[in-house]
Design an enzyme around this catalytic site. Structure first.
Site, PDB file in Angstrom:
ATOM      1  N   GLU A   1      -7.695   1.197  31.668  1.00  0.00           N
ATOM      2  CA  GLU A   1      -7.612   0.855  33.092  1.00  0.00           C
ATOM      3  C   GLU A   1      -6.199   1.052  33.641  1.00  0.00           C
ATOM      4  O   GLU A   1      -6.025   1.632  34.714  1.00  0.00           O
ATOM      5  CB  GLU A   1      -8.046  -0.604  33.323  1.00  0.00           C
ATOM      6  CG  GLU A   1      -7.839  -1.006  34.780  1.00  0.00           C
ATOM      7  CD  GLU A   1      -8.226  -2.437  35.111  1.00  0.00           C
ATOM      8  OE1 GLU A   1      -8.410  -3.242  34.201  1.00  0.00           O
ATOM      9  OE2 GLU A   1      -8.334  -2.711  36.318  1.00  0.00           O
TER      10      GLU A   1
ATOM     11  N   ASP B   1     -10.658  -2.061  28.976  1.00  0.00           N
ATOM     12  CA  ASP B   1     -10.060  -2.941  29.983  1.00  0.00           C
ATOM     13  C   ASP B   1      -9.250  -3.989  29.222  1.00  0.00           C
ATOM     14  O   ASP B   1      -9.819  -4.872  28.576  1.00  0.00           O
ATOM     15  CB  ASP B   1     -11.138  -3.613  30.848  1.00  0.00           C
ATOM     16  CG  ASP B   1     -10.530  -4.254  32.075  1.00  0.00           C
ATOM     17  OD1 ASP B   1      -9.318  -4.580  32.034  1.00  0.00           O
ATOM     18  OD2 ASP B   1     -11.242  -4.450  33.078  1.00  0.00           O
TER      19      ASP B   1
ATOM     20  N   ILE C   1      -7.407  -6.503  30.126  1.00  0.00           N
ATOM     21  CA  ILE C   1      -7.771  -7.854  30.594  1.00  0.00           C
ATOM     22  C   ILE C   1      -8.713  -7.655  31.773  1.00  0.00           C
ATOM     23  O   ILE C   1      -8.317  -7.067  32.780  1.00  0.00           O
ATOM     24  CB  ILE C   1      -6.567  -8.681  31.105  1.00  0.00           C
ATOM     25  CG1 ILE C   1      -5.517  -8.871  30.001  1.00  0.00           C
ATOM     26  CG2 ILE C   1      -7.049 -10.045  31.611  1.00  0.00           C
ATOM     27  CD1 ILE C   1      -4.304  -9.704  30.452  1.00  0.00           C
ATOM     28  N   ASP C   2      -9.941  -8.108  31.645  1.00  0.00           N
ATOM     29  CA  ASP C   2     -10.824  -8.083  32.812  1.00  0.00           C
ATOM     30  C   ASP C   2     -10.849  -9.502  33.378  1.00  0.00           C
ATOM     31  O   ASP C   2     -11.011 -10.476  32.637  1.00  0.00           O
ATOM     32  CB  ASP C   2     -12.246  -7.642  32.449  1.00  0.00           C
ATOM     33  CG  ASP C   2     -13.064  -7.485  33.716  1.00  0.00           C
ATOM     34  OD1 ASP C   2     -12.695  -6.644  34.553  1.00  0.00           O
ATOM     35  OD2 ASP C   2     -14.040  -8.241  33.887  1.00  0.00           O
TER      36      ASP C   2
ATOM     37  N   THR D   1      -8.242 -10.167  35.755  1.00  0.00           N
ATOM     38  CA  THR D   1      -6.771 -10.346  35.774  1.00  0.00           C
ATOM     39  C   THR D   1      -6.354 -11.354  36.845  1.00  0.00           C
ATOM     40  O   THR D   1      -5.405 -12.114  36.640  1.00  0.00           O
ATOM     41  CB  THR D   1      -6.064  -8.983  35.989  1.00  0.00           C
ATOM     42  OG1 THR D   1      -6.562  -8.064  35.031  1.00  0.00           O
ATOM     43  CG2 THR D   1      -4.568  -9.097  35.797  1.00  0.00           C
TER      44      THR D   1
ATOM     45  N   ASP E   1     -15.141  -1.582  33.550  1.00  0.00           N
ATOM     46  CA  ASP E   1     -15.841  -2.840  33.842  1.00  0.00           C
ATOM     47  C   ASP E   1     -17.226  -2.859  33.193  1.00  0.00           C
ATOM     48  O   ASP E   1     -17.854  -3.916  33.106  1.00  0.00           O
ATOM     49  CB  ASP E   1     -16.011  -3.027  35.358  1.00  0.00           C
ATOM     50  CG  ASP E   1     -14.680  -3.218  36.060  1.00  0.00           C
ATOM     51  OD1 ASP E   1     -13.885  -4.047  35.584  1.00  0.00           O
ATOM     52  OD2 ASP E   1     -14.422  -2.521  37.060  1.00  0.00           O
TER      53      ASP E   1
HETATM   54  C1  IPD Z   1     -11.853  -6.644  38.218  1.00  0.00           C
HETATM   55  C2  IPD Z   1     -12.807  -7.790  37.948  1.00  0.00           C
HETATM   56  C3  IPD Z   1     -13.470  -8.185  39.238  1.00  0.00           C
HETATM   57  C4  IPD Z   1     -14.199  -7.009  39.887  1.00  0.00           C
HETATM   58  C5  IPD Z   1     -13.266  -5.832  40.074  1.00  0.00           C
HETATM   59  C6  IPD Z   1     -12.603  -5.466  38.773  1.00  0.00           C
HETATM   60  P1  IPD Z   1      -9.654  -6.538  36.733  1.00  0.00           P
HETATM   61  O1  IPD Z   1     -11.221  -6.223  37.038  1.00  0.00           O
HETATM   62  O2  IPD Z   1     -13.782  -7.436  37.024  1.00  0.00           O
HETATM   63  O3  IPD Z   1     -14.390  -9.222  38.999  1.00  0.00           O
HETATM   64  O4  IPD Z   1     -14.670  -7.398  41.144  1.00  0.00           O
HETATM   65  O5  IPD Z   1     -14.042  -4.732  40.541  1.00  0.00           O
HETATM   66  O6  IPD Z   1     -11.707  -4.404  39.002  1.00  0.00           O
HETATM   67  O7  IPD Z   1      -8.879  -5.967  37.889  1.00  0.00           O
HETATM   68  O8  IPD Z   1      -9.548  -8.002  36.656  1.00  0.00           O
HETATM   69  O9  IPD Z   1      -9.426  -5.846  35.428  1.00  0.00           O
END
Ligand code: IPD
Length: 290
Positions: free
Chosen positions: A86, A107, A109-110, A112, A241
């Site tokens: 990412e 990813d 950290i999902d 973030t 994601d």
């Molecule tokens: C996000 C989260 C969020 C979603 C965004 C993602 P990130 O990832 O999963 O819930 O709505 O589309 O980009 O930025 O925390 O890695």
């Protein structure tokens, strides 16, 4: 004594099983990245910067360190494989297109934003695609020490316990997770809220917004939620994601499709994941037409 990586991954990762080596490496990396996240939250440390001018899409030093660790190790252990991360994609300003070659999608950290605010709803996500399709997924939520893992055709597991989606067939018995994402345009926000309004008026039992697409999908796999959707507007997710989490959901028996009920791809703009096909159809009819 701490469990070994093989013990954490079991019953997956057995010698001779397809993708056993890949699974063990992904589990080892996810556990190490999770430990870094846990330590960072405990020490309340770690720098944050923003990917957008408005300051809503964060990246932390821990995201970057996790991604470096994962990418370097995967390239070292599987030199012929490709890796999409990412943060590297964000820096390059484009997402490499998936080919048929074995490709890791990471990813670091999902969730973030949750991480930045000290809200313990984030995870590491490491998926592997082959022939353009997700085949292996490892998701680690470090605060509750929850390791989700799946390999196509071998089942999905949470800390070694086989997963099954909750089986809900109607909105009236469903806990549905949705996404707000980083969309802030007037039109986009209206679409997202419009879909939510339709869902509530259609008699859904409950809705929640978690702030981590990966955890939301993993929670459909383990039955904490009945369905998840995103992509009503531009809030839809990116390949990282989905790559790991959709394997876990599908192997737990969930139905994964696009928001209009069509074929899901990790490069598509939407995702609908539901405990049953009936629920997916009903949900798509309500939110997919927004
Ligand atoms: C996000 C989260 C969020 C979603 C965004 C993602 P990130 O990832 O999963 O819930 O709505 O589309 O980009 O930025 O925390 O890695």
């Amino acid at each position: 004594m701490a469990a070994t990586v093989a013990e954490r991954a079991a019953p997956l990762g057995q010698p001779g099983e397809p993708y056993a080596e890949e699974l063990l490496v992904a589990v080892e990396l996810a556990l190490a990245c999770g430990e870094a996240m846990r330590q960072c939250l405990e020490s309340k440390g770690g720098g944050v910067s923003w990917k957008d001018a408005g300051g809503i899409d964060p990246v932390t030093e821990t995201d970057e360190a996790n991604e470096r660790r994962v990418v370097e190790t995967l390239k070292d252990r599987f030199p012929s494989h490709l890796v999409i991360g990412e943060e590297a994609a964000a820096q390059a300003g484009c997402i490499p297109q998936l080919t048929g070659a074995p490709t890791w999608v990471v990813d670091p950290i999902d969730g973030t934003t949750n991480f930045v605010h000290g809200l313990r709803l984030s995870c590491v996500s490491i998926g592997l695609c082959c022939g353009g399709e997700p085949v292996l997924g490892v998701v680690y939520e470090p605060y509750a020490d929850e390791l989700f893992a799946a390999v196509r055709g071998q089942g999905a597991f949470l800390n070694g316990r086989r997963l099954a989606a909750d089986g809900a067939r109607r909105l009236g018995e469903a806990m549905v997770l949705f996404e707000l994402g980083y969309e802030r345009s007037e039109e986009g926000v209206a679409l997202i809220l419009g879909a939510l309004q339709k869902l509530l008026l259609a008699g859904v039992r409950a809705t929640r917004h978690v702030g981590s697409a990966v955890l939301s999908i993993a929670w459909v796999a383990c039955g904490r939620a009945s369905a998840y959707y995103t992509g009503v507007s531009k809030e839809g997710g990116k390949p990282w994601d989905y790559a790991a989490a959709v394997v876990i959901a599908a192997e737990a028996g969930a139905h994964v499709c696009s928001l209009d009920g069509g074929r899901f791809t990790i490069e598509g703009k939407s995702c609908l994941c539901a405990a049953s096909e009936d629920l997916a159809t009903e949900l798509a009819a309500v939110v997919g037409s927004s």
